[in-house]
Design a protein around this motif. Structure first.
Motif, PDB file in Angstrom:
ATOM      1  N   LEU A  45       0.803  -1.226   0.000  1.00  0.00           N
ATOM      2  CA  LEU A  45       0.000   0.000   0.000  1.00  0.00           C
ATOM      3  C   LEU A  45       0.838   1.280   0.000  1.00  0.00           C
ATOM      4  O   LEU A  45       0.456   2.270  -0.616  1.00  0.00           O
ATOM      5  N   ALA A  46       1.994   1.232   0.669  1.00  0.00           N
ATOM      6  CA  ALA A  46       2.819   2.441   0.796  1.00  0.00           C
ATOM      7  C   ALA A  46       3.083   3.053  -0.584  1.00  0.00           C
ATOM      8  O   ALA A  46       3.053   4.266  -0.744  1.00  0.00           O
ATOM      9  N   GLN A  49      -0.748   2.589  -3.025  1.00  0.00           N
ATOM     10  CA  GLN A  49      -1.832   3.395  -2.462  1.00  0.00           C
ATOM     11  C   GLN A  49      -3.106   2.600  -2.136  1.00  0.00           C
ATOM     12  O   GLN A  49      -3.288   1.478  -2.588  1.00  0.00           O
ATOM     13  N   VAL A  50      -3.939   3.218  -1.307  1.00  0.00           N
ATOM     14  CA  VAL A  50      -5.181   2.589  -0.833  1.00  0.00           C
ATOM     15  C   VAL A  50      -6.077   2.204  -2.008  1.00  0.00           C
ATOM     16  O   VAL A  50      -6.711   1.159  -2.019  1.00  0.00           O
ATOM     17  N   ASP A  51      -6.118   3.074  -3.029  1.00  0.00           N
ATOM     18  CA  ASP A  51      -7.023   2.853  -4.154  1.00  0.00           C
ATOM     19  C   ASP A  51      -6.396   2.047  -5.293  1.00  0.00           C
ATOM     20  O   ASP A  51      -7.018   1.850  -6.333  1.00  0.00           O
ATOM     21  N   GLY A  54      -1.762   3.884  -7.574  1.00  0.00           N
ATOM     22  CA  GLY A  54      -0.363   4.284  -7.628  1.00  0.00           C
ATOM     23  C   GLY A  54      -0.191   5.790  -7.593  1.00  0.00           C
ATOM     24  O   GLY A  54      -1.081   6.520  -7.153  1.00  0.00           O
ATOM     25  N   VAL A  55       0.971   6.247  -8.064  1.00  0.00           N
ATOM     26  CA  VAL A  55       1.316   7.673  -8.072  1.00  0.00           C
ATOM     27  C   VAL A  55       1.931   7.994  -9.425  1.00  0.00           C
ATOM     28  O   VAL A  55       2.840   7.281  -9.879  1.00  0.00           O
ATOM     29  N   GLN A  56       1.453   9.055 -10.049  1.00  0.00           N
ATOM     30  CA  GLN A  56       1.931   9.416 -11.385  1.00  0.00           C
ATOM     31  C   GLN A  56       3.459   9.415 -11.469  1.00  0.00           C
ATOM     32  O   GLN A  56       4.121  10.038 -10.648  1.00  0.00           O
ATOM     33  N   ASN A  57       3.986   8.727 -12.437  1.00  0.00           N
ATOM     34  CA  ASN A  57       5.416   8.711 -12.757  1.00  0.00           C
ATOM     35  C   ASN A  57       6.308   8.085 -11.683  1.00  0.00           C
ATOM     36  O   ASN A  57       7.511   8.012 -11.847  1.00  0.00           O
ATOM     37  N   ASN A  59       4.965   5.333  -8.926  1.00  0.00           N
ATOM     38  CA  ASN A  59       4.566   3.956  -8.627  1.00  0.00           C
ATOM     39  C   ASN A  59       3.390   3.584  -9.517  1.00  0.00           C
ATOM     40  O   ASN A  59       2.361   4.271  -9.495  1.00  0.00           O
TER      41      ASN A  59
ATOM     42  N   ARG B  57       4.470  17.033 -19.081  1.00  0.00           N
ATOM     43  CA  ARG B  57       5.280  16.992 -17.857  1.00  0.00           C
ATOM     44  C   ARG B  57       6.210  18.203 -17.780  1.00  0.00           C
ATOM     45  O   ARG B  57       7.422  18.090 -17.977  1.00  0.00           O
ATOM     46  N   GLN B 247       9.501   5.269   3.840  1.00  0.00           N
ATOM     47  CA  GLN B 247       9.188   3.962   4.425  1.00  0.00           C
ATOM     48  C   GLN B 247       9.703   3.702   5.837  1.00  0.00           C
ATOM     49  O   GLN B 247      10.009   2.569   6.187  1.00  0.00           O
ATOM     50  N   TRP B 351       3.477  10.915  -1.505  1.00  0.00           N
ATOM     51  CA  TRP B 351       2.848   9.609  -1.723  1.00  0.00           C
ATOM     52  C   TRP B 351       3.119   8.696  -0.549  1.00  0.00           C
ATOM     53  O   TRP B 351       2.331   7.833  -0.225  1.00  0.00           O
ATOM     54  N   ASN B 352       4.267   8.938   0.130  1.00  0.00           N
ATOM     55  CA  ASN B 352       4.668   8.007   1.190  1.00  0.00           C
ATOM     56  C   ASN B 352       4.048   8.347   2.549  1.00  0.00           C
ATOM     57  O   ASN B 352       4.578   7.973   3.583  1.00  0.00           O
ATOM     58  N   ALA B 354       0.722   7.552   2.876  1.00  0.00           N
ATOM     59  CA  ALA B 354      -0.378   6.581   2.910  1.00  0.00           C
ATOM     60  C   ALA B 354      -0.089   5.530   3.980  1.00  0.00           C
ATOM     61  O   ALA B 354       1.066   5.145   4.145  1.00  0.00           O
ATOM     62  N   PRO B 355      -1.115   5.041   4.692  1.00  0.00           N
ATOM     63  CA  PRO B 355      -2.541   5.349   4.524  1.00  0.00           C
ATOM     64  C   PRO B 355      -2.999   6.641   5.206  1.00  0.00           C
ATOM     65  O   PRO B 355      -4.192   6.929   5.172  1.00  0.00           O
ATOM     66  N   GLN B 358      -2.568  12.206   2.097  1.00  0.00           N
ATOM     67  CA  GLN B 358      -1.417  12.800   1.415  1.00  0.00           C
ATOM     68  C   GLN B 358      -1.402  14.301   1.676  1.00  0.00           C
ATOM     69  O   GLN B 358      -2.419  14.892   2.047  1.00  0.00           O
ATOM     70  N   THR B 392      -6.760   9.797   0.561  1.00  0.00           N
ATOM     71  CA  THR B 392      -5.399   9.277   0.565  1.00  0.00           C
ATOM     72  C   THR B 392      -4.854   8.981  -0.830  1.00  0.00           C
ATOM     73  O   THR B 392      -3.767   8.480  -0.969  1.00  0.00           O
ATOM     74  N   SER B 393      -5.601   9.315  -1.862  1.00  0.00           N
ATOM     75  CA  SER B 393      -5.131   9.028  -3.220  1.00  0.00           C
ATOM     76  C   SER B 393      -3.825   9.743  -3.529  1.00  0.00           C
ATOM     77  O   SER B 393      -3.579  10.847  -3.073  1.00  0.00           O
ATOM     78  N   GLY B 394      -2.989   9.080  -4.314  1.00  0.00           N
ATOM     79  CA  GLY B 394      -1.735   9.704  -4.710  1.00  0.00           C
ATOM     80  C   GLY B 394      -1.851  10.439  -6.033  1.00  0.00           C
ATOM     81  O   GLY B 394      -0.851  10.877  -6.586  1.00  0.00           O
ATOM     82  N   ARG B 395      -3.058  10.570  -6.551  1.00  0.00           N
ATOM     83  CA  ARG B 395      -3.210  11.139  -7.888  1.00  0.00           C
ATOM     84  C   ARG B 395      -3.843  12.518  -7.850  1.00  0.00           C
ATOM     85  O   ARG B 395      -5.046  12.682  -8.051  1.00  0.00           O
ATOM     86  N   ALA B 396      -3.016  13.518  -7.598  1.00  0.00           N
ATOM     87  CA  ALA B 396      -3.476  14.905  -7.596  1.00  0.00           C
ATOM     88  C   ALA B 396      -3.714  15.352  -9.027  1.00  0.00           C
ATOM     89  O   ALA B 396      -3.118  14.832  -9.963  1.00  0.00           O
ATOM     90  N   ARG B 399       0.318  19.133 -10.060  1.00  0.00           N
ATOM     91  CA  ARG B 399       1.408  18.977  -9.097  1.00  0.00           C
ATOM     92  C   ARG B 399       2.437  20.068  -9.343  1.00  0.00           C
ATOM     93  O   ARG B 399       3.148  20.047 -10.345  1.00  0.00           O
ATOM     94  N   ASP B 416       3.658  19.559 -13.339  1.00  0.00           N
ATOM     95  CA  ASP B 416       4.209  18.526 -14.222  1.00  0.00           C
ATOM     96  C   ASP B 416       3.268  17.352 -14.411  1.00  0.00           C
ATOM     97  O   ASP B 416       3.684  16.296 -14.892  1.00  0.00           O
ATOM     98  N   ASN B 417       2.003  17.534 -14.053  1.00  0.00           N
ATOM     99  CA  ASN B 417       1.048  16.469 -14.323  1.00  0.00           C
ATOM    100  C   ASN B 417       0.300  16.737 -15.632  1.00  0.00           C
ATOM    101  O   ASN B 417       0.220  15.862 -16.494  1.00  0.00           O
TER     102      ASN B 417
END
Lengths: 142, 428
Positions: A45-46, A49-51, A54-57, A59, B57, B247, B351-352, B354-355, B358, B392-396, B399, B416-417
């Protein structure tokens, strides 16, 4: 009557045997999903991600991608041996974090569980991963 | 029948084009600007305008004296890696979008008649006439080559001093120099061999061709990865923003709970002089203990400082994992007095964590006096992620990545997104 009972018994045993063959996960899909979720939350998950998106570019997402839904052998190998950053490309985007190898940290059962979980979560639907498939791949890669 | 079909098709196309015209301003070239895209949340008196969008990007950016904007892309757009934005009709938006340079990368800056740009291995330069914004593409020179690019922390940011030197980060292709990168339980390598070729800032001559490691100077070491950096002309020093390791909670749950893992280690700002050692991978800054401590992979227990006591101290610390990708010391006169010589920092977002939710995805301001922080940092520009609070999504959606100052003192921010460029200005 005795004969009928015997026939039923044989049938029950046979069907149990058959279901053992077609249900490669102890306790079936539901139990594997529960165990797999625990592994996912602890280990995966780290980054993913929960959903599972992942993360753009960084993971890669696990949702609706051939890397997860396609060839099970390739998927098992990725978990066992890991990947270098940049090896995964989805829709022209590369993902730069490396995938750490899990061969020393996860058992065959845990890998089968977590792969079953990700193949049936985040909108995914695909066949179970059996512990035997992980065992075979681990032996092959030795 | 054929004619009817063609006619029908034309009507549909025309209708579609008309429909999209209500939300987009067509430009004369490839770029289009969405009219009402993402207004940023800013302090009173500031406003933002989207000057270009959909560049992809868009990493760092720089502004020529005539106001033309140059953006470095990490993914080619129509085969180009550097985008040149020009506002021909003076409406404040880029209406001439052109490109050159067929390589991807992050760093871009203008100094003394040259435009410098980096790939993930090399640094190039081009002659530029800042009065017209015209770049002589044929003048391309490769000044630095063969820097480490091992996919992780591969981007190279660049900045020049006033003595003919150029500085670049070489990020460590590693989380914290474990024998097996990012594998729980794998010990840290001691000494860390990565530090010979990466994990620091290297200095090169700005005008010498084909330099590599033998010609360069390892100006500072012990920096895991730097993306945001700037030369502070007030005190004549290089400042860099380090991305701290990941981590801690996942690898050391006995030392860090989930929340502490999200907040640690600090993202640190360093004021560098030659020979600085900022401590990575042996040391990390603990945001709860307010101290530089030994990394757990090297025997740390969240108490021991030992070998970390004499490392270069950071001048500012920020919450964990926010990913500072842009740094700019403001030297303009347009913004109110408190911003003068202070630092703007673009945080790419985490991103790191989670959970845990973010965080980041904003531009902060920190006031400075004589090269040192003189007050607490505050959020300056927000609204980039467009994620509901506590998701908690990592997809903004956007960015923030690069920062630049225009000749009129406006602040430019890149994303850059999607490749959105905002111009932020102030009026009383």
């Amino acid at each position: 009557m005795k004969k009928v009972m015997l026939a039923i018994l044989v049938l029950v045993i046979a069907s149990a045997f058959v279901s053992q063959q077609t249900k490669p996960q102890p306790g079936g899909l539901k139990a594997a999903m529960t165990r797999g979720k625990t592994v996912y939350e602890t280990v995966c998950l780290a980054c993913h991600q929960v959903d599972g998106l992942g993360v753009q570019n960084m993971n890669p997402p696990l949702a609706k991608t051939k890397w997860v839904l396609g060839d099970k052998k390739a998927l098992i190998k990725i978990v066992l041996k890991g990947l270098q950053g940049g090896e995964i490309e989805i829709d022209g985007d590369k993902f730069h974090n490396p995938m750490p190898p899990q061969e020393s940290t996860l058992s065959d059962q845990e890998i089968a569980d977590v792969l079953t979980y990700i193949r049936n979560s985040f909108g995914n639907k695909a066949s179970l991963v059996a512990v035997g498939e992980v065992k075979a791949m681990r032996a092959k890669l030795k | 029948m054929k004619k009817v079909l063609i006619l029908a098709c034309s009507v549909v196309f025309a209708a579609a084009a008309f429909g999209s015209d209500t939300t987009r301003v067509k430009s004369s070239s490839t770029g289009t600007v969405k009219r009402d895209e993402a207004p940023l949340t800013l302090p009173t008196g500031f406003k933002s305008v989207v000057i270009a969008a959909d560049l992809g990007r868009a990493r760092h950016l720089t502004i020529a004296a005539n106001g033309d904007v140059f953006v470095k892309l990490a993914k080619l757009k129509d085969g180009k890696g550097i985008i040149h934005l020009h506002d021909k009709n003076g409406d404040g938006k880029a209406d001439e979008v052109t490109g050159f340079g067929n390589y991807v990368g992050t760093g871009i800056t203008i100094k003394n008649g040259y435009l410098y740009a980096s790939s993930d291995e090399d640094i190039f330069r081009y002659k530029i006439d800042e009065k017209t914004g015209k770049v002589d593409e044929g003048s391309e020179q490769k000044i630095v080559t063969g820097l480490w690019n091992k996919n992780q922390h591969e981007s190279k940011s660049i900045v020049l001093d006033n003595n003919g030197n150029i500085y670049t980060n070489i990020g460590a292709p590693s989380n914290c120099c474990q024998v097996q990168d990012r594998v729980k339980g794998s010990p840290g390598q001691d000494p860390c061999p990565i530090l010979e070729k990466a994990g620091g800032i290297w200095q090169f001559k700005a005008d010498k061709l084909n330099q590599s490691y033998p010609e360069g100077v390892r100006y500072a070491t012990g920096l895991r990865n730097v993306v945001g950096l700037d030369w502070n002309t007030e005190v004549n020093n290089l400042y860099v923003m380090q991305h701290g390791r990941d981590q801690l909670f996942q690898f050391f749950p006995e030392l860090f709970n989930q929340k502490e893992g999200a907040e640690n280690p600090a993202e640190e700002m360093f004021r560098l002089t030659k020979g600085a050692d900022c401590g990575w991978p042996y040391c990390y800054y603990d945001n709860d203990k307010h101290e530089k401590l030994v990394t757990p992979e090297y025997g740390g227990d969240r108490k021991k400082a030992d070998r970390c006591a004499d490392k270069t101290k950071s001048v500012a610390q920020f919450p964990g994992h926010l990913a500072p990708n842009g740094l700019l010391f403001y030297t303009g006169s347009q913004f109110p007095e408190k911003y003068k010589n202070g630092a703007f920092i673009a945080f790419h977002g985490s991103w790191n964590r989670a959970p845990e939710p973010q965080a980041g995805f904003f531009v902060v301001f920190m006031p400075f006096k004589d090269g040192m922080p003189s007050g607490k940092w505050e959020v300056f520009a927000d609204g980039f992620s467009q994620l509901p609070k506590d998701v908690t999504s990592g997809r903004a959606k956007y960015r923030p990545c690069g920062l630049a100052q225009g000749p009129d003192g406006s602040l430019y921010v890149s994303d850059d997104n999607n490749g959105t460029i905002w111009k932020v200005s102030y009026s009383k």
